[in-house]
Design a protein around this motif. Structure first.
Motif, PDB file in Angstrom:
ATOM      1  N   PRO A 296       1.722   6.809  -3.251  1.00  0.00           N
ATOM      2  CA  PRO A 296       2.180   7.723  -4.321  1.00  0.00           C
ATOM      3  C   PRO A 296       1.092   8.031  -5.346  1.00  0.00           C
ATOM      4  N   ASN A 297       0.195   7.080  -5.567  1.00  0.00           N
ATOM      5  CA  ASN A 297      -0.901   7.314  -6.501  1.00  0.00           C
ATOM      6  C   ASN A 297      -1.823   8.415  -5.985  1.00  0.00           C
TER       7      ASN A 297
ATOM      8  N   MET B 132      -4.007   9.452 -12.251  1.00  0.00           N
ATOM      9  CA  MET B 132      -3.531   8.070 -12.171  1.00  0.00           C
ATOM     10  C   MET B 132      -4.629   7.202 -11.575  1.00  0.00           C
ATOM     11  N   PRO B 133      -5.207   6.295 -12.358  1.00  0.00           N
ATOM     12  CA  PRO B 133      -6.275   5.443 -11.814  1.00  0.00           C
ATOM     13  C   PRO B 133      -5.712   4.410 -10.847  1.00  0.00           C
ATOM     14  N   PRO B 134      -6.529   3.924  -9.918  1.00  0.00           N
ATOM     15  CA  PRO B 134      -6.069   2.865  -9.006  1.00  0.00           C
ATOM     16  C   PRO B 134      -5.670   1.614  -9.772  1.00  0.00           C
ATOM     17  N   SER B 135      -4.613   0.974  -9.307  1.00  0.00           N
ATOM     18  CA  SER B 135      -4.105  -0.215  -9.986  1.00  0.00           C
ATOM     19  C   SER B 135      -4.927  -1.439  -9.582  1.00  0.00           C
TER      20      SER B 135
ATOM     21  N   VAL C  38       0.832  -1.205   0.000  1.00  0.00           N
ATOM     22  CA  VAL C  38       0.000   0.000   0.000  1.00  0.00           C
ATOM     23  C   VAL C  38       0.865   1.253   0.000  1.00  0.00           C
ATOM     24  N   ALA C  39       1.929   1.246   0.823  1.00  0.00           N
ATOM     25  CA  ALA C  39       2.780   2.435   0.922  1.00  0.00           C
ATOM     26  C   ALA C  39       3.536   2.700  -0.376  1.00  0.00           C
TER      27      ALA C  39
ATOM     28  N   LEU D 288       8.869  11.039   2.991  1.00  0.00           N
ATOM     29  CA  LEU D 288       8.768  10.709   4.420  1.00  0.00           C
ATOM     30  C   LEU D 288       7.895   9.487   4.641  1.00  0.00           C
ATOM     31  N   VAL D 289       6.763   9.420   3.931  1.00  0.00           N
ATOM     32  CA  VAL D 289       5.871   8.260   4.086  1.00  0.00           C
ATOM     33  C   VAL D 289       6.568   6.985   3.633  1.00  0.00           C
ATOM     34  N   LYS D 290       7.225   7.048   2.475  1.00  0.00           N
ATOM     35  CA  LYS D 290       7.904   5.857   1.959  1.00  0.00           C
ATOM     36  C   LYS D 290       9.017   5.401   2.892  1.00  0.00           C
TER      37      LYS D 290
END
Length: 437
Positions: free
Chosen positions: A107-108, A376-379, A101-102, A198-200
């Motif tokens: 990023p999406n 960017m659509p959800p994968s 998820v991260a 920072l999140v990554k």
């Protein structure tokens, strides 16, 4: 398979053939586990491939020597596999979900938020430029209107010099506005990039810590189970095993197993005790909380994409706003207006030149020259992987009990003499309870 397991679980091989068979078994296990360990470090924990290869080779060689030479270590290692189906295995799978998820969904979301901000920036920039250009329209109108007033003043032959033009200050240069918009956009971009990094980094470091702790705890839990199994006769000893049944039949006390069927469980059966059912429900509730938090992140991804897609489409459909400035001027001149009250028939006002004009302009909110990244659509593949992992997590909740039973069976096959003592202890316990009743 039974012969191979017998060789693998023996404390000491009986001959050279069994020795080579044990070495080949340990080698095959080492190769498989080493490959999985490399893939786990490189793909999931995101270590460099050099470090992953070095760690995988070192771990494989150490594992080969340990499995081949140390009998209890083989037992502990064998119990680690079913222990993956317990809460420690769930922690590993859950950390994998968080990492997925991260790395993919977060990023999406940030990319779609950037798209929304780019649309807002484009609209603000074009609207400000168009509004600044409209001030030139006001300047032209004021100057022409001033010319008309000046002509009327000149035609009236008024001796006093006058200037009929308006002093209208205009800002013709929009570079200052564009510069401020550009600086604001760069600052927002830097802030979002810092948040994304920072999140990554936080999730990556946290995932490594959780993964390392979970692996160590897997080994500790298997070792703890084996230690309790070898030191306590009553630990996890409430199963109707083949040794217990054979012991009861030899001593003509098979009725003990029938009368105690409510308290004993067959290790190969599907029956769960009340304590085991309650534990499964508690673990399922905790897992549901984690699932709801993950679904919130997934919903945020879909919401951000929907807003970004709508913003891009609507921005392209913004209509041009027309602006019309109409000036209508009419004036008359009279000499000594108070005479009109005394001699109304002889008094006449002289009309001056009229002024009536319209000025048109258009306010533009969007432009094809704006650099807007597409939403960017959800994968679907990421959602599919996360869904499958959570299905596996829910399955491990109810398979945890059977994983514990499998650990007991593995320990019994490695230490058969101790298992006979445990069966005898349970038989005496049942006999004593039966006599008391």
């Amino acid at each position: 398979a039974a012969d191979l397991w017998s060789v693998y679980s023996k404390p000491v091989p009986a001959n050279a053939r069994e020795l080579w068979t044990l070495f080949l078994q340990c080698s095959c296990i080492t190769v498989v586990i080493g490959s999985l360990f490399y893939n786990w470090m490189f793909a999931s924990l995101e270590y460099s491939w050099r470090l992953s290869v070095a760690m995988a080779i070192s771990f494989s060689l150490l594992l080969l020597l340990t499995l081949f030479l140390v009998h209890p270590a083989r037992c502990v290692f064998s119990m680690i596999m079913p222990t993956l189906g317990t809460k420690q295995g769930r922690k590993l799978l859950l950390s994998t979900c968080i990492m997925i998820v991260a790395v993919n969904i977060t990023p999406n979301i940030i990319s779609n938020i950037k798209t929304i901000l780019q649309v807002i920036k484009c609209i603000c920039k074009n609207s400000s430029e168009s509004l600044l250009n409209s001030t030139a329209l006001l300047g032209n109108a004021s100057w022409e209107f001033g010319d008309a007033i000046q002509k009327n003043i000149d035609s009236a032959n008024i001796g006093r010099p006058m200037n009929g033009h308006f002093q209208f200050s205009l800002l013709h240069n929009s570079s200052l506005v564009n510069q401020q918009m550009h600086l604001a956009g760069e600052k927002i971009g830097r802030d979002f990039l810092a948040v994304e990094v920072l999140v990554k980094d936080s999730v990556r470091i946290g995932n490594k810590l959780v993964a390392g702790f979970s692996m160590l705890y897997l080994c500790f839990e298997s070792s703890w189970y084996l230690k309790n199994y070898l030191t306590s006769l009553h630990f996890d000893n409430f199963y109707i095993t083949r040794k217990l049944k054979r012991l009861a039949v030899d001593r003509k006390a098979a009725h003990l197993l029938v009368s105690s069927s409510k308290n004993l469980i067959r290790p190969t059966g599907l029956k769960l005790s009340q304590e085991e059912v309650m534990l499964c429900l508690v673990q399922a509730m905790l897992l549901t909380v984690a699932l709801m938090m993950m679904l919130v992140v997934v919903a945020m991804d879909h919401f951000a994409f929907s807003v970004a897609d709508t913003a891009v489409r609507k921005a392209a459909q913004f209509s041009v706003v027309p602006i019309a400035l109409s000036i209508k001027y009419r004036a008359k001149i009279g000499i000594l207006p108070f005479l009109s009250k005394l001699f109304p028939l002889f008094y006449e006002e002289l009309p001056l030149q009229d002024f009536e004009r319209s000025y048109h302009h258009h306010l533009i909110s969007s432009s094809a020259h704006c650099s807007i990244s597409p939403p960017m659509p959800p994968s679907p593949s990421v959602l599919l992987v996360v869904g499958l992992l959570f299905c596996t997590l829910y399955a491990t909740v109810f398979l945890e009990t059977y994983a514990h039973r499998l650990c007991r069976a593995i320990a019994a096959s490695f230490f058969e003499s101790w298992e006979e003592k445990r069966a005898l202890y349970l038989y005496k316990k049942l006999s004593r309870k039966h006599k008391e009743e």
